[in-house]
Design a protein around this motif. Structure first.
Motif, PDB file in Angstrom:
ATOM      1  N   LYS A   1     -23.386  12.709   2.849  1.00  0.00           N
ATOM      2  CA  LYS A   1     -24.689  13.174   3.435  1.00  0.00           C
ATOM      3  C   LYS A   1     -24.831  14.168   2.984  1.00  0.00           C
ATOM      4  N   THR A   2     -25.903  13.869   1.792  1.00  0.00           N
ATOM      5  CA  THR A   2     -25.610  15.743   1.160  1.00  0.00           C
ATOM      6  C   THR A   2     -27.372  15.309   0.203  1.00  0.00           C
ATOM      7  N   THR A   3     -27.891  16.604   0.710  1.00  0.00           N
ATOM      8  CA  THR A   3     -29.238  16.407  -0.332  1.00  0.00           C
ATOM      9  C   THR A   3     -29.255  16.642  -1.525  1.00  0.00           C
ATOM     10  N   ALA A   4     -28.103  16.578  -2.392  1.00  0.00           N
ATOM     11  CA  ALA A   4     -28.205  16.869  -3.832  1.00  0.00           C
ATOM     12  C   ALA A   4     -28.109  15.492  -4.405  1.00  0.00           C
ATOM     13  N   SER A   5     -28.671  15.374  -5.318  1.00  0.00           N
ATOM     14  CA  SER A   5     -28.213  14.499  -5.954  1.00  0.00           C
ATOM     15  C   SER A   5     -26.918  14.351  -7.083  1.00  0.00           C
TER      16      SER A   5
ATOM     17  N   GLU B   1     -25.953  16.374  -9.541  1.00  0.00           N
ATOM     18  CA  GLU B   1     -26.204  17.630  -9.354  1.00  0.00           C
ATOM     19  C   GLU B   1     -24.472  17.901  -8.934  1.00  0.00           C
TER      20      GLU B   1
ATOM     21  N   ARG C   1     -22.218  20.558  -1.357  1.00  0.00           N
ATOM     22  CA  ARG C   1     -22.769  21.910  -0.712  1.00  0.00           C
ATOM     23  C   ARG C   1     -22.548  22.975  -1.472  1.00  0.00           C
TER      24      ARG C   1
ATOM     25  N   GLU D   1     -26.546  21.634  -3.636  1.00  0.00           N
ATOM     26  CA  GLU D   1     -27.424  22.052  -2.040  1.00  0.00           C
ATOM     27  C   GLU D   1     -27.970  23.082  -2.113  1.00  0.00           C
TER      28      GLU D   1
ATOM     29  N   ASN E   1     -29.954  24.450  -5.150  1.00  0.00           N
ATOM     30  CA  ASN E   1     -31.402  23.475  -4.659  1.00  0.00           C
ATOM     31  C   ASN E   1     -32.145  24.385  -3.713  1.00  0.00           C
ATOM     32  N   ALA E   2     -31.135  25.059  -2.855  1.00  0.00           N
ATOM     33  CA  ALA E   2     -31.981  25.882  -1.586  1.00  0.00           C
ATOM     34  C   ALA E   2     -32.730  27.168  -2.249  1.00  0.00           C
TER      35      ALA E   2
ATOM     36  N   GLU F   1     -35.570  26.410  -4.424  1.00  0.00           N
ATOM     37  CA  GLU F   1     -36.782  26.037  -3.799  1.00  0.00           C
ATOM     38  C   GLU F   1     -37.203  27.505  -2.861  1.00  0.00           C
TER      39      GLU F   1
END
Length: 276
Positions: free
Chosen positions: A203-207, A210, A265, A268, A271-272, A275
């Motif tokens: 579970k991660t929003t990073a690819s 990445e 993490r 992520e 990335n944050a 953004e």
């Protein structure tokens, strides 16, 4: 050896070829791999076909990927001669496994292979990435590579292969193989590694790209703290420190202490920040 002599084949160092010549070993590999009657098995580097035949006995179908021209040309005939009743369950892909992006027939459910030593890790990661239908993998690799793949954080051989394999699967050592079951006998021992694909992806929003970029940077300079090792990746040591702190990881830690989840993490957090 008769087959090899008939084909004029000598195992080559360049391709890392060591053929398994012991029937008990191939049976043990199939047993340890828990090959089921409904499995579609992909085998990389089948060589003269000893493991291929054992797999065909146990699985629904077997697709073998072989780069060597002579071996690839001979394998279908070997299968037809020794297991004619299963020959229609066998497919051969004459190609470099690193470049295979599709396989004939139904999607593979298992990967079982005696991997050529010099390309074992990249081939394994490529196959897991390209064929998400592969649920279970059992590979025979150099003992040292087996240890590395199965190592956990904090282990001195834990590194890039350990983390990347763990992105896809639960990884563990599944046994040792002596040298005398091979021809030619290698000057290193071999190990079996079992990889069971995660039932749910991490579970991660990073690819994946990445996360792997952070892993590569962290281990490129093993001796350095993550604050220093990730400076190039983050743009500066201060930016690396900010991403680490935000991810709940000590900037003074080193790559070998981190789980794949922690690497995700960190990716992520970067990335944050971008953004924001």
């Amino acid at each position: 050896r008769e087959l090899a002599a008939a084909l004029g084949v000598r195992p080559t160092k360049q391709r890392g070829q060591n053929f398994v010549i012991d029937a008990n070993t191939v049976r043990r590999i199939v047993r340890t791999a828990e090959v089921r009657p409904d499995d579609v098995v992909v085998e990389v580097g089948p060589g003269l076909g000893s493991l291929t035949l054992a797999l065909l006995e146990a699985a629904d179908r077997v697709t073998a990927v072989e780069i060597d021209d002579v071996l690839a040309a001979a394998l279908p005939a070997t299968v037809a001669a020794r297991m004619p009743e299963r020959a229609d369950r066998f497919a051969l892909v004459h190609s470099d496994a690193m470049h295979v992006t599709e396989l004939p027939g139904p999607a593979p459910t298992a990967l079982v292979a005696n991997l050529p030593y010099n390309v074992a890790v990249p081939v394994l990661l490529h196959m897991l990435d390209t064929f998400p239908s592969i649920e279970r993998t059992l590979v025979m690799v150099q003992a040292e590579v087996a240890d590395r793949l199965a190592a956990g954080p904090g282990n001195k051989v834990y590194g890039v292969p350990s983390v990347k394999a763990n992105w896809y699967a639960e990884v563990k050592r599944a046994g040792s193989i002596g040298r005398n079951v091979f021809w030619p006998a290698p000057n290193v021992d071999s190990g079996l590694v079992s990889l069971v694909r995660r039932s749910e992806p991490l579970k991660t929003t990073a690819s994946k790209a990445e996360v792997f970029a952070v892993v590569d940077a962290a281990f490129a300079q093993r001796r350095k703290t993550l604050r220093a090792a990730l400076a190039g990746w983050a743009g500066s040591a201060a930016a690396a420190e900010a991403a680490l702190v935000a991810a709940g990881v000590s900037p003074q830690a080193r790559g070998e202490a981190l789980t794949v989840e922690e690497f995700a993490r960190i990716a992520e957090r970067r990335n944050a920040e971008h953004e924001e």
